[in-house]
Scaffold this active site. Structure first.
Site, PDB file in Angstrom:
ATOM      1  N   LYS A  26       0.815  -1.226   0.000  1.00  0.00           N
ATOM      2  CA  LYS A  26       0.000   0.000   0.000  1.00  0.00           C
ATOM      3  C   LYS A  26       0.841   1.266   0.000  1.00  0.00           C
ATOM      4  O   LYS A  26       0.350   2.323  -0.373  1.00  0.00           O
ATOM      5  CB  LYS A  26      -0.948   0.011   1.215  1.00  0.00           C
ATOM      6  CG  LYS A  26      -2.114  -0.964   1.077  1.00  0.00           C
ATOM      7  CD  LYS A  26      -3.220  -0.622   2.060  1.00  0.00           C
ATOM      8  CE  LYS A  26      -4.456  -1.487   1.824  1.00  0.00           C
ATOM      9  NZ  LYS A  26      -5.520  -1.231   2.768  1.00  0.00           N
ATOM     10  N   LYS A  70      -4.176 -10.457  -6.271  1.00  0.00           N
ATOM     11  CA  LYS A  70      -5.379 -10.752  -5.488  1.00  0.00           C
ATOM     12  C   LYS A  70      -6.574  -9.957  -6.042  1.00  0.00           C
ATOM     13  O   LYS A  70      -6.409  -8.800  -6.424  1.00  0.00           O
ATOM     14  CB  LYS A  70      -5.058 -10.347  -4.041  1.00  0.00           C
ATOM     15  CG  LYS A  70      -6.160 -10.472  -3.055  1.00  0.00           C
ATOM     16  CD  LYS A  70      -5.737  -9.915  -1.703  1.00  0.00           C
ATOM     17  CE  LYS A  70      -5.913  -8.412  -1.633  1.00  0.00           C
ATOM     18  NZ  LYS A  70      -6.041  -7.871  -0.296  1.00  0.00           N
ATOM     19  N   LYS A  99     -11.014  -4.843  -4.054  1.00  0.00           N
ATOM     20  CA  LYS A  99     -11.928  -3.725  -4.285  1.00  0.00           C
ATOM     21  C   LYS A  99     -11.167  -2.443  -4.596  1.00  0.00           C
ATOM     22  O   LYS A  99     -11.741  -1.491  -5.088  1.00  0.00           O
ATOM     23  CB  LYS A  99     -12.839  -3.548  -3.071  1.00  0.00           C
ATOM     24  CG  LYS A  99     -12.089  -3.369  -1.754  1.00  0.00           C
ATOM     25  CD  LYS A  99     -12.996  -3.570  -0.546  1.00  0.00           C
ATOM     26  CE  LYS A  99     -12.162  -3.594   0.729  1.00  0.00           C
ATOM     27  NZ  LYS A  99     -12.711  -4.302   1.831  1.00  0.00           N
TER      28      LYS A  99
HETATM   29  P1  TYM Z   1     -10.170  -6.419   4.050  1.00  0.00           P
HETATM   30  O1  TYM Z   1     -11.241  -5.427   4.307  1.00  0.00           O
HETATM   31  O2  TYM Z   1      -9.106  -6.088   3.071  1.00  0.00           O
HETATM   32  O3  TYM Z   1     -10.786  -7.788   3.604  1.00  0.00           O
HETATM   33  C1  TYM Z   1     -11.802  -8.406   4.370  1.00  0.00           C
HETATM   34  C2  TYM Z   1     -11.632  -9.909   4.363  1.00  0.00           C
HETATM   35  O4  TYM Z   1     -11.713 -10.420   3.035  1.00  0.00           O
HETATM   36  C3  TYM Z   1     -10.571 -11.229   2.774  1.00  0.00           C
HETATM   37  N1  TYM Z   1     -10.217 -11.068   1.343  1.00  0.00           N
HETATM   38  C4  TYM Z   1     -10.044 -12.083   0.493  1.00  0.00           C
HETATM   39  N2  TYM Z   1     -10.137 -13.423   0.640  1.00  0.00           N
HETATM   40  C5  TYM Z   1      -9.907 -14.186  -0.450  1.00  0.00           C
HETATM   41  N3  TYM Z   1      -9.581 -13.667  -1.670  1.00  0.00           N
HETATM   42  C6  TYM Z   1      -9.480 -12.334  -1.852  1.00  0.00           C
HETATM   43  N4  TYM Z   1      -9.187 -11.843  -3.054  1.00  0.00           N
HETATM   44  C7  TYM Z   1      -9.716 -11.477  -0.743  1.00  0.00           C
HETATM   45  N5  TYM Z   1      -9.715 -10.124  -0.585  1.00  0.00           N
HETATM   46  C8  TYM Z   1     -10.009  -9.903   0.707  1.00  0.00           C
HETATM   47  C9  TYM Z   1      -9.484 -10.684   3.683  1.00  0.00           C
HETATM   48  O5  TYM Z   1      -8.477 -11.635   3.920  1.00  0.00           O
HETATM   49  C10 TYM Z   1     -10.276 -10.355   4.925  1.00  0.00           C
HETATM   50  O6  TYM Z   1     -10.466 -11.510   5.720  1.00  0.00           O
HETATM   51  N6  TYM Z   1      -7.090  -6.014   7.981  1.00  0.00           N
HETATM   52  C11 TYM Z   1      -8.356  -6.555   7.537  1.00  0.00           C
HETATM   53  C12 TYM Z   1      -9.539  -6.028   8.333  1.00  0.00           C
HETATM   54  C13 TYM Z   1      -9.423  -6.185   9.803  1.00  0.00           C
HETATM   55  C14 TYM Z   1      -9.559  -7.409  10.530  1.00  0.00           C
HETATM   56  C15 TYM Z   1      -9.455  -7.051  11.906  1.00  0.00           C
HETATM   57  C16 TYM Z   1      -9.765  -8.724  10.145  1.00  0.00           C
HETATM   58  C17 TYM Z   1      -9.228  -5.198  10.719  1.00  0.00           C
HETATM   59  N7  TYM Z   1      -9.252  -5.720  11.959  1.00  0.00           N
HETATM   60  C18 TYM Z   1      -9.523  -8.017  12.902  1.00  0.00           C
HETATM   61  C19 TYM Z   1      -9.833  -9.706  11.161  1.00  0.00           C
HETATM   62  C20 TYM Z   1      -9.719  -9.335  12.511  1.00  0.00           C
HETATM   63  C21 TYM Z   1      -8.557  -6.166   6.073  1.00  0.00           C
HETATM   64  O7  TYM Z   1      -7.980  -5.236   5.567  1.00  0.00           O
HETATM   65  O8  TYM Z   1      -9.503  -6.856   5.437  1.00  0.00           O
END
Ligand code: TYM
Length: 329
Positions: A111, A192, A195
């Site tokens: 990022k 990956k 969004k």
């Molecule tokens: P975020 O918002 O980027 O994504 C949310 C969840 O979706 C999963 N994900 C995917 N899984 C499979 N293939 C993909 N292409 C894909 N894109 C996204 C992510 O692995 C995630 O599980 N840091 C986290 C948010 C967060 C969080 C937490 C998660 C903040 N605090 C505490 C768990 C526990 C994030 O940026 O997710």
């Protein structure tokens, strides 16, 4: 009964990757465990957000949770910023985290790559994530594979705190799907599905209309061969589409291989689109109903109340162990 916590950022349209990698497991886990599912609005602001869009997306993600099958009577659904203990515990952990370990985080490297000015919030992002998890003493954290490194750091911080101040935090385990832990872009299977990709043809948004889903999948890149065979190293594109198929049709990879034996990609892609549509269409209808009903505010308020009851206790315990003078009740 284990405790489960996870979250999704309200930054842009959620994708099929979020659904397969994370939300599906949220729905599965809620029946047997005590679950907390957040909308991580405070993580979203680690990159610039337009205030009105952030508010709208926070409500949208909460509504998508419910539309996907999360039952707010079982799981607490809430906004991270509604439980102030996350930020407070995050600060306590910032004082225990090392610059070196934060510099090694691949999400931070991705990022911040090529940027002149990098926000300090983006750098300490994993510390706030650790606080999110540890404040509930979660046992399991359902996430996609890209969050595995953040989970490792969470475990390290919990162990560091416990080692220094006494056993306070549960060491959490990641809960990652075997197939679909990393859904890849439709235009480039080395990246990956995300969004934040500027090319909307690279992802299926959960709210994409059926014809849009069909169009995007018919144009998804595949190799020049014909065999519908799961082989991520040599056939990453078709293997990615097969992972999506397996989830949306509830079939194993072997069943898919034998169904399309000797048939080429055309029919496979058409059927895949129909399976994806059959998952997304009812979800989208439910989503619209929920948004219209306005009930999401009540869901979030109740969820925050349940979360707060657990979070405030853990925070108090952690502060006491660290040596803060607690106000007398
Ligand atoms: P975020 O918002 O980027 O994504 C949310 C969840 O979706 C999963 N994900 C995917 N899984 C499979 N293939 C993909 N292409 C894909 N894109 C996204 C992510 O692995 C995630 O599980 N840091 C986290 C948010 C967060 C969080 C937490 C998660 C903040 N605090 C505490 C768990 C526990 C994030 O940026 O997710």
């Amino acid at each position: 009964m284990k405790r489960v916590l996870s979250g999704i950022q309200p930054s842009g349209q959620l994708t099929l990757g979020n659904y397969i990698g994370a939300i599906r497991n949220f729905v599965r886990l809620q029946n047997a465990h005590e679950c907390f599912f957040m909308v991580v609005d405070m993580h979203a602001i680690t990159v610039p957000q337009e205030p009105a869009a952030l508010r709208e997306q926070t409500e949208a993600v909460a509504a998508l949770y419910i539309a996907s099958g999360i039952d707010p009577d079982k799981a607490a659904v809430f906004a991270q910023s509604h439980v102030p203990g996350h930020a407070e515990l995050g600060w306590l952990f910032t004082t225990l985290a090392h610059m070196g370990e934060l510099e090694r985080m691949t999400q931070f490297k991705d990022k911040s790559a090529g940027k002149d000015s990098i926000g300090a919030g983006l750098f300490v992002y994993p510390v706030l994530m650790a606080a999110d998890i540890l404040i509930y003493n979660a046992d399991l954290v359902p996430v996609g594979e890209d969050q595995k490194q953040h989970l490792e750091m969470t475990r390290d911080l919990a162990a560091r705190f416990n080692g220094r101040f006494g056993e306070c935090f549960t060491i959490p385990e990641p809960y990652i799907p075997k197939v679909g832990a990393r859904i890849m872009s439709l235009d480039d299977a080395s990246r990956k599905m995300s969004k934040s990709n500027p090319n909307p043809a690279s992802y299926i948004a959960i709210m994409d209309e059926p014809d849009m889903v069909r169009k995007k999948l018919s144009r998804a890149v595949t190799d020049s061969g014909r065999a519908v065979k799961y082989d991520p190293a040599n056939k990453p594109e078709i293997s990615n589409l097969m992972s999506i198929y397996a989830h949306c049709a509830d079939m194993t990879l072997e069943e898919i291989e034998s169904r399309y034996e000797g048939q080429g990609y055309g029919g496979f892609k058409k059927d895949l689109a129909e399976h994806v549509v059959s998952v997304l269409e009812p979800l989208q209808a439910k989503y619209r109903d929920i948004r219209q009903s306005g009930e999401i505010h009540r869901v979030l308020a109740e969820g925050a109340e349940r979360a707060e009851a657990v979070a405030s206790q853990t925070l108090r315990d952690a502060k006491e162990r660290m040596g803060f003078l607690l106000p007398k009740p």
